[in-house]
Design a protein around this motif. Structure first.
Motif, PDB file in Angstrom:
ATOM      1  N   ILE A  31       5.551 -22.591  -8.984  1.00 31.29           N
ATOM      2  CA  ILE A  31       4.141 -22.587  -9.375  1.00 31.29           C
ATOM      3  C   ILE A  31       3.705 -21.179  -9.755  1.00 31.29           C
ATOM      4  O   ILE A  31       3.024 -20.981 -10.775  1.00 31.29           O
ATOM      5  N   LEU A  32       4.106 -20.190  -8.967  1.00 32.18           N
ATOM      6  CA  LEU A  32       3.761 -18.809  -9.292  1.00 32.18           C
ATOM      7  C   LEU A  32       4.387 -18.374 -10.616  1.00 32.18           C
ATOM      8  O   LEU A  32       3.748 -17.702 -11.425  1.00 32.18           O
ATOM      9  N   TYR A  34       5.459 -20.263 -13.254  1.00 30.48           N
ATOM     10  CA  TYR A  34       5.049 -20.978 -14.463  1.00 30.48           C
ATOM     11  C   TYR A  34       3.538 -21.058 -14.662  1.00 30.48           C
ATOM     12  O   TYR A  34       3.070 -21.152 -15.797  1.00 30.48           O
ATOM     13  N   PHE A  35       2.744 -21.035 -13.596  1.00 31.01           N
ATOM     14  CA  PHE A  35       1.304 -21.236 -13.742  1.00 31.01           C
ATOM     15  C   PHE A  35       0.467 -20.039 -13.312  1.00 31.01           C
ATOM     16  O   PHE A  35      -0.692 -19.945 -13.654  1.00 31.01           O
ATOM     17  N   GLY A  36       0.988 -19.178 -12.491  1.00 33.36           N
ATOM     18  CA  GLY A  36       0.252 -17.998 -12.068  1.00 33.36           C
ATOM     19  C   GLY A  36      -0.389 -18.160 -10.700  1.00 33.36           C
ATOM     20  O   GLY A  36      -0.350 -19.217 -10.072  1.00 33.36           O
ATOM     21  N   SER A  37      -1.014 -17.071 -10.276  1.00 27.97           N
ATOM     22  CA  SER A  37      -1.548 -17.032  -8.914  1.00 27.97           C
ATOM     23  C   SER A  37      -2.819 -17.871  -8.757  1.00 27.97           C
ATOM     24  O   SER A  37      -3.131 -18.298  -7.646  1.00 27.97           O
ATOM     25  N   ASP A  38      -3.563 -18.093  -9.845  1.00 26.66           N
ATOM     26  CA  ASP A  38      -4.768 -18.916  -9.735  1.00 26.66           C
ATOM     27  C   ASP A  38      -4.437 -20.332  -9.277  1.00 26.66           C
ATOM     28  O   ASP A  38      -5.039 -20.861  -8.339  1.00 26.66           O
ATOM     29  N   TYR A  39      -3.491 -20.949  -9.944  1.00 26.88           N
ATOM     30  CA  TYR A  39      -3.095 -22.308  -9.570  1.00 26.88           C
ATOM     31  C   TYR A  39      -2.431 -22.341  -8.202  1.00 26.88           C
ATOM     32  O   TYR A  39      -2.614 -23.288  -7.441  1.00 26.88           O
ATOM     33  N   ASN A  40      -1.682 -21.318  -7.895  1.00 31.67           N
ATOM     34  CA  ASN A  40      -1.055 -21.254  -6.577  1.00 31.67           C
ATOM     35  C   ASN A  40      -2.120 -21.197  -5.483  1.00 31.67           C
ATOM     36  O   ASN A  40      -1.993 -21.841  -4.441  1.00 31.67           O
ATOM     37  N   GLY A  41      -3.188 -20.444  -5.708  1.00 32.55           N
ATOM     38  CA  GLY A  41      -4.280 -20.364  -4.741  1.00 32.55           C
ATOM     39  C   GLY A  41      -4.988 -21.690  -4.560  1.00 32.55           C
ATOM     40  O   GLY A  41      -5.326 -22.085  -3.442  1.00 32.55           O
TER      41      GLY A  41
END
Length: 98
Positions: A31-32, A34-41
């Protein structure tokens, strides 16, 4: 017959836990990446909320299953109804807390 069912249930349970552990290690990294920290949060927040709900339920699902074994086998509708009613009352209290 009974022993093989218990063995199958135990093996499936262990496999389920193993898959959950593997996913817990792999998915956050993917997730980190491919999508970045926003989605991970967002995913972490939702996961934490679900964990809180699971804590409040405090194993009521397993207790209900265990309590239902005998009445279901004996076709005792009154006991089944009582168990389900008590479970629903408890889960409504959990829903009110949230």
């Amino acid at each position: 017959m009974r022993r093989t069912n218990i063995l199958k249930t135990a093996i499936v349970g262990m496999l389920e836990e193993l898959v959950a552990i593997i996913c817990a290690f792999i998915l956050p990294r993917m997730i980190l990446t491919y999508f970045g920290s926003d989605y991970n949060g967002i995913i972490a927040s939702v996961t934490q909320f679900i964990g809180c709900v699971a804590l409040l339920k405090s194993g009521i699902g397993m207790a209900t299953k265990a309590a239902l074994y005998s009445p279901l086998y004996n076709h005792d509708v009154d006991k089944i109804s009582g168990i389900m009613s008590a479970t629903m009352k408890f889960l409504r209290k959990v829903a009110l807390i949230f």
